[in-house]
Structures are given as structure tokens and as C-alpha cells.
Design a protein around this motif. Structure first.
Motif, PDB file in Angstrom:
ATOM      1  N   ASN A 111       5.340   3.599  -5.527  1.00  0.00           N
ATOM      2  CA  ASN A 111       4.146   3.949  -4.869  1.00  0.00           C
ATOM      3  C   ASN A 111       4.198   3.927  -3.387  1.00  0.00           C
ATOM      4  O   ASN A 111       4.672   2.890  -2.904  1.00  0.00           O
ATOM      5  CB  ASN A 111       3.170   3.125  -5.367  1.00  0.00           C
ATOM      6  N   LEU A 112       3.743   4.788  -2.816  1.00  0.00           N
ATOM      7  CA  LEU A 112       3.502   4.759  -1.409  1.00  0.00           C
ATOM      8  C   LEU A 112       1.799   5.181  -1.281  1.00  0.00           C
ATOM      9  O   LEU A 112       1.309   6.452  -1.151  1.00  0.00           O
ATOM     10  CB  LEU A 112       4.080   5.904  -0.639  1.00  0.00           C
ATOM     11  N   ASN A 113       1.038   4.142  -1.442  1.00  0.00           N
ATOM     12  CA  ASN A 113      -0.552   4.466  -1.598  1.00  0.00           C
ATOM     13  C   ASN A 113      -1.268   4.541  -0.392  1.00  0.00           C
ATOM     14  O   ASN A 113      -1.064   3.562   0.418  1.00  0.00           O
ATOM     15  CB  ASN A 113      -1.091   3.225  -2.604  1.00  0.00           C
ATOM     16  N   MET A 114      -2.033   5.562   0.108  1.00  0.00           N
ATOM     17  CA  MET A 114      -2.882   5.625   1.062  1.00  0.00           C
ATOM     18  C   MET A 114      -4.258   4.817   0.520  1.00  0.00           C
ATOM     19  O   MET A 114      -4.400   4.700  -0.499  1.00  0.00           O
ATOM     20  CB  MET A 114      -3.493   7.002   1.395  1.00  0.00           C
ATOM     21  N   THR A 115      -4.712   4.220   1.641  1.00  0.00           N
ATOM     22  CA  THR A 115      -6.026   3.394   1.174  1.00  0.00           C
ATOM     23  C   THR A 115      -7.234   3.747   1.862  1.00  0.00           C
ATOM     24  O   THR A 115      -7.102   4.525   3.052  1.00  0.00           O
ATOM     25  CB  THR A 115      -5.929   1.855   1.467  1.00  0.00           C
ATOM     26  N   THR A 116      -8.275   3.436   1.395  1.00  0.00           N
ATOM     27  CA  THR A 116      -9.635   3.987   1.712  1.00  0.00           C
ATOM     28  C   THR A 116     -10.653   2.797   1.768  1.00  0.00           C
ATOM     29  O   THR A 116     -10.759   1.783   1.275  1.00  0.00           O
ATOM     30  CB  THR A 116     -10.397   5.137   0.811  1.00  0.00           C
ATOM     31  N   ILE A 169      -6.774   1.719  12.756  1.00  0.00           N
ATOM     32  CA  ILE A 169      -7.681   2.521  11.950  1.00  0.00           C
ATOM     33  C   ILE A 169      -8.908   1.240  11.767  1.00  0.00           C
ATOM     34  O   ILE A 169      -8.863   0.135  12.160  1.00  0.00           O
ATOM     35  CB  ILE A 169      -7.312   2.672  10.485  1.00  0.00           C
ATOM     36  N   GLY A 170      -9.913   1.695  11.209  1.00  0.00           N
ATOM     37  CA  GLY A 170     -11.008   0.835  11.157  1.00  0.00           C
ATOM     38  C   GLY A 170     -10.987   0.332   9.637  1.00  0.00           C
ATOM     39  O   GLY A 170     -10.265   0.709   8.562  1.00  0.00           O
ATOM     40  N   GLY A 171     -11.765  -0.693   9.298  1.00  0.00           N
ATOM     41  CA  GLY A 171     -11.956  -1.379   7.687  1.00  0.00           C
ATOM     42  C   GLY A 171     -10.574  -1.793   7.029  1.00  0.00           C
ATOM     43  O   GLY A 171     -10.402  -1.912   5.893  1.00  0.00           O
ATOM     44  N   ILE A 172      -9.808  -2.512   8.181  1.00  0.00           N
ATOM     45  CA  ILE A 172      -8.314  -2.963   7.617  1.00  0.00           C
ATOM     46  C   ILE A 172      -8.578  -3.994   6.533  1.00  0.00           C
ATOM     47  O   ILE A 172      -7.829  -3.882   5.444  1.00  0.00           O
ATOM     48  CB  ILE A 172      -7.572  -3.542   8.837  1.00  0.00           C
ATOM     49  N   ASN A 173      -9.340  -4.977   6.631  1.00  0.00           N
ATOM     50  CA  ASN A 173      -9.540  -5.759   5.796  1.00  0.00           C
ATOM     51  C   ASN A 173      -9.922  -5.234   4.388  1.00  0.00           C
ATOM     52  O   ASN A 173      -9.610  -6.011   3.169  1.00  0.00           O
ATOM     53  CB  ASN A 173     -10.344  -7.305   6.171  1.00  0.00           C
ATOM     54  N   MET A 174     -10.784  -4.246   4.258  1.00  0.00           N
ATOM     55  CA  MET A 174     -10.994  -3.663   3.132  1.00  0.00           C
ATOM     56  C   MET A 174     -10.134  -2.965   2.521  1.00  0.00           C
ATOM     57  O   MET A 174     -10.026  -2.875   1.234  1.00  0.00           O
ATOM     58  CB  MET A 174     -12.396  -2.795   3.420  1.00  0.00           C
ATOM     59  N   LYS A 175      -9.476  -2.307   3.248  1.00  0.00           N
ATOM     60  CA  LYS A 175      -8.206  -1.524   2.750  1.00  0.00           C
ATOM     61  C   LYS A 175      -6.965  -2.510   2.104  1.00  0.00           C
ATOM     62  O   LYS A 175      -6.535  -2.256   1.284  1.00  0.00           O
ATOM     63  CB  LYS A 175      -7.618  -0.812   3.659  1.00  0.00           C
ATOM     64  N   LEU A 176      -6.808  -3.721   2.849  1.00  0.00           N
ATOM     65  CA  LEU A 176      -5.958  -4.832   2.055  1.00  0.00           C
ATOM     66  C   LEU A 176      -6.606  -5.035   0.689  1.00  0.00           C
ATOM     67  O   LEU A 176      -5.757  -5.108  -0.172  1.00  0.00           O
ATOM     68  CB  LEU A 176      -5.929  -6.087   3.014  1.00  0.00           C
ATOM     69  N   MET A 181     -19.433  -2.137   4.121  1.00  0.00           N
ATOM     70  CA  MET A 181     -18.119  -1.422   4.012  1.00  0.00           C
ATOM     71  C   MET A 181     -17.787  -2.127   2.744  1.00  0.00           C
ATOM     72  O   MET A 181     -17.837  -3.490   2.569  1.00  0.00           O
ATOM     73  CB  MET A 181     -17.334  -1.638   5.375  1.00  0.00           C
ATOM     74  N   SER A 182     -16.795  -1.422   1.805  1.00  0.00           N
ATOM     75  CA  SER A 182     -16.323  -1.973   0.739  1.00  0.00           C
ATOM     76  C   SER A 182     -15.060  -1.439   0.555  1.00  0.00           C
ATOM     77  O   SER A 182     -14.837  -0.303   0.838  1.00  0.00           O
ATOM     78  CB  SER A 182     -17.253  -2.082  -0.251  1.00  0.00           C
ATOM     79  N   PRO A 183     -14.015  -2.126  -0.327  1.00  0.00           N
ATOM     80  CA  PRO A 183     -12.782  -1.503  -0.609  1.00  0.00           C
ATOM     81  C   PRO A 183     -12.903  -0.122  -1.596  1.00  0.00           C
ATOM     82  O   PRO A 183     -13.657  -0.101  -2.384  1.00  0.00           O
ATOM     83  CB  PRO A 183     -11.949  -2.541  -1.454  1.00  0.00           C
ATOM     84  N   GLY A 184     -12.146   0.905  -0.854  1.00  0.00           N
ATOM     85  CA  GLY A 184     -12.413   2.291  -1.774  1.00  0.00           C
ATOM     86  C   GLY A 184     -11.102   2.567  -2.713  1.00  0.00           C
ATOM     87  O   GLY A 184     -10.166   1.714  -2.635  1.00  0.00           O
ATOM     88  N   PRO A 185     -10.888   3.432  -3.232  1.00  0.00           N
ATOM     89  CA  PRO A 185     -10.029   3.830  -4.101  1.00  0.00           C
ATOM     90  C   PRO A 185      -8.667   4.061  -3.213  1.00  0.00           C
ATOM     91  O   PRO A 185      -8.603   4.260  -2.156  1.00  0.00           O
ATOM     92  CB  PRO A 185     -10.290   5.285  -4.785  1.00  0.00           C
ATOM     93  N   THR A 186      -7.654   3.832  -3.945  1.00  0.00           N
ATOM     94  CA  THR A 186      -6.251   4.249  -3.226  1.00  0.00           C
ATOM     95  C   THR A 186      -5.578   5.250  -4.128  1.00  0.00           C
ATOM     96  O   THR A 186      -5.890   5.280  -5.147  1.00  0.00           O
ATOM     97  CB  THR A 186      -5.360   2.830  -3.292  1.00  0.00           C
TER      98      THR A 186
END
Length: 362
Positions: free
Chosen positions: A63-68, A294-301, A32-37
Motif C-alpha cells: 500500500n501507498l495510501n494517500m490520506t485525507t 499540509i494541514g490536518g497532519i494529526n488527523m491524517k496520522l 476536523m476529523s480523520p478522513g478516508p485513505t
């Protein structure tokens, strides 16, 4: 050959052999790695992410960015070298393959499930946003899916509106299963439905669907359980008082629901909710506005920080994990409901951040 040279040659050959083995050996892990916002107030290409027609909208800013989160595919098998590199990398994390893809799901099955969850999250985001604003939304119970080779196949179809079961009006999706399981396997159950095509035509015309029909189905025995089933999953469909479209491709899962709702609220209300600030976040949302984990919270941060966010709306149940490893320069804001998130945004936009709900490590 000198002994020193022979030793070096042997060591080199062993190292090469180990590297080759590492490349060839497959391990049961995924990365798992940070995805685009994506800014829900902005555009993807030339198209606005949130499109509203038939109702007054207002200018927005910030900005109100969703994260992936970016993950390796279900059918991809990491080799040992990739796994070791992933363990050592700071912004990625290596986890057991079954953590991301339980029950042996294939790539196609996982993609389909993510697409369905994403679609449902958009629907719930719309309902939650309009409900928060006091705008009425009508709902009805429908057939969500029909199980292949089940008694209902060919008789009920996805999108059919379920009005009654055995003459009892249906108020909630769970009512359907309760009424079906009153029967023994092999008994008949009567559904009163409005066909999907009739319901869709009425919705486009802005009318309530009419023209019900009765469908009699012989129940079957549930696998591994002694109860009656017909082989459908019931869900909720909504009719909105104006058109809302969410234009975002190549994203799956339910975790963007909160940010979609907030983006809609900002566009449908006077003033600029963010005050021009860069805010990101994540969280599932249900029709009543409850925010889920949700899952992957630290990647989203990490992805949010790298994109430029200064505040991150964090589901309450993810707060402990998020607070234990928060990227520098990012302030976590704990949220339990859409109303919580809206109030926090108003404070951030006004520069009143002293009393924001915070996350603590735990």
C-alpha cells in the motif's frame, strides 16, 4: 410540593434550558476529523487509481495510501453542544471557522478552489515522477485563468499558449507579469499566443502546437496598486510522452501529490517499491519534486493508523506537530523531496529501517 422535589424539578428545568440554548447557539467553529485513505496502487471501485497507457508498467504490491481530512462545510455553523463534544472527542479537533475558510469563502468557492488544487497536484505529481525517472516532459506557459470584466476577457482564454509578450519569448509563468508591468496602465501590450483549441488538438496528435496569432490588449490599473494588469493568471501546461490518468473523485486539495508520484514511480519501475508493506503519507509536491507541508497532519496520522499503515511519510515542515502526537504503532518518516521519499521506500521495502529519517517533536 416538598422542597427536595421542587429543587430537583428546578434543576432539571435549568439543565433542559441550558441544553436547548446550547443547541440553538451557533459558534464560529468548525470540526476536523480523520478522513478516508486510498491506496494509490489499488482501485476505487473497479477502476485503478493510477492508469498508464503507452508505456510498460510493472506489478506492484502493498500500500501507498494517500490520506485525507474530513471537515465540516463552509456554510455549516456548529452549535455550542457540537463544539463542546468536538473538543472532548479524541480523534477530532475543533478549530476557528476562519482557519479552514479564510476571507469568508462560501461552500461553492471552497469546493472549486479545492478541485483546482487537486487537479494541479495531479499534474505536478506526474511531472515530478517522470522527472525523477529521467523521462523527458515538455512544458509550456499557458493562460490559467482570465479575470471576469478584465481587459483580457474575450481576448485571451484559459489554455491559450503564451509564446511571447511584446516580442519577448516566455520561459516561465512569472515572465508574463514582469513584462506586462513594464507598461503604465492604459498602454497596449501585445501577446503572441496559440489558441487553446489548436494546442489541445496538437497534443492529441502528439505534435508541437503551431499557428500563433497576436493579440493586443490595453492594460488597466491594478486594484489598490499603481501597476498595469491585463487580468490573467499564467501557469504551466505539460505534454507527457504517454498517457497517465488519475481516477479519484470526491477529493480536493493538493496534499495527495507526493503519494501519487510514488505510486507512478512504483508502477513504472521493475520490482515492488513497498516490499508488500503498508505505507501511508501526505505532502504537496511541485514539478521539481519538492515536498511541501499540509494541514490536518494529526488527523491524517489517525486515519492512516486506523487503515492499517505502519509507516507514514511526513513532510519535513509537519514533522514537529506529527511527532508530538503520533498514534501508537505508526513510524514517522521525514521527507523533503520525492527522491528522499523514494529512497526511504526502498529501505522500508528491503526491511532496512534502522537509518530512516525520523521526525522529532518541536
Amino acid at each position: 410540593m416538598p422542597r427536595r422535589t421542587a429543587t430537583m424539578l428546578a434543576s432539571t428545568l435549568i439543565l433542559i434550558a441550558l441544553l436547548c440554548a446550547g443547541v440553538l447557539i451557533k459558534v464560529p467553529y468548525s470540526e476536523m476529523s480523520p478522513g478516508p485513505t486510498v491506496n494509490t496502487l489499488g482501485k476505487v471501485g473497479s477502476e485503478p487509481v493510477l492508469q498508464i497507457s503507452g508505456h510498460k508498467t510493472y506489478p506492484t504490491s502493498g500500500n501507498l495510501n494517500m490520506t485525507t481530512v474530513r471537515v465540516t462545510g463552509a456554510d455549516y455553523r456548529m452549535n455550542l453542544v457540537e463544539a463542546v463534544y468536538g473538543w472532548l472527542a479524541h480523534d477530532g479537533v475543533v478549530v476557528p471557522h476562519d482557519t479552514l475558510y479564510p476571507d469568508g469563502k462560501t461552500e461553492q468557492e471552497s469546493t472549486q478552489e479545492n478541485a483546482e488544487e487537486f487537479s494541479q497536484s495531479q499534474e505536478s505529481a506526474k511531472v515530478a515522477a517522470l522527472t525523477e525517472l529521467g523521462i523527458p516532459v515538455s512544458s509550456r506557459v499557458v493562460v490559467s485563468t482570465v479575470v471576469k470584466d478584465s481587459p483580457a476577457q474575450g481576448k485571451l482564454h484559459a489554455g491559450d499558449v503564451i509564446k511571447q509578450v511584446d516580442g519577448t519569448p516566455i520561459e516561465q509563468p512569472e515572465d508574463v507579469a514582469k513584462l506586462v508591468t513594464r507598461h503604465d496602465p492604459g498602454e497596449k501590450v501585445t501577446f503572441t499566443i496559440i489558441p487553446a483549441k489548436t494546442a489541445q488538438a496538437a497534443e492529441k496528435a502528439g505534435k508541437e502546437p503551431e499557428g500563433s496569432r497576436k493579440i493586443v490588449i490595453t492594460t488597466a490599473k491594478a486594484p489598490k496598486e499603481d501597476r498595469a494588469i491585463v487580468g490573467i493568471q499564467a501557469g504551466t501546461d505539460h505534454t507527457f510522452p504517454f498517457r497517465i490518468d488519475i481516477e479519484l473523485a470526491d477529493v480536493g486539495g493538493p496534499s495527495a501529490g507526493l503519494m501519487f508520484s510514488l505510486g507512478l514511480i512504483d508502477k513504472l519501475t521493475p520490482g515492488e517499491l513497498t516490499g508488500g508493506k503498508f505505507i501511508a503519507g501526505t505532502g504537496t509536491i511541485d514539478d521539481k519534486g519538492k515536498v511541501g507541508p499540509i494541514g490536518g497532519i494529526n488527523m491524517k496520522l489517525v486515519g492512516a493508523r486506523d487503515a492499517g499503515a505502519r509507516y507514514f511519510l511526513t513532510p519535513d515542515e509537519n514533522c514537529g506537530a506529527a511527532a508530538s502526537d503520533t498514534p501508537s504503532g505508526l513510524t514517522l518518516v521525514r521527507v523533503k523531496t520525492l527522491a528522499d521519499a523514494r529512497k526511504s521506500l526502498e529501505k522500508i521495502g528491503a526491511g532496512d529501517t534502522a537509518g530512516l529519517p525520523s521526525c522529532s517533536a518541536g
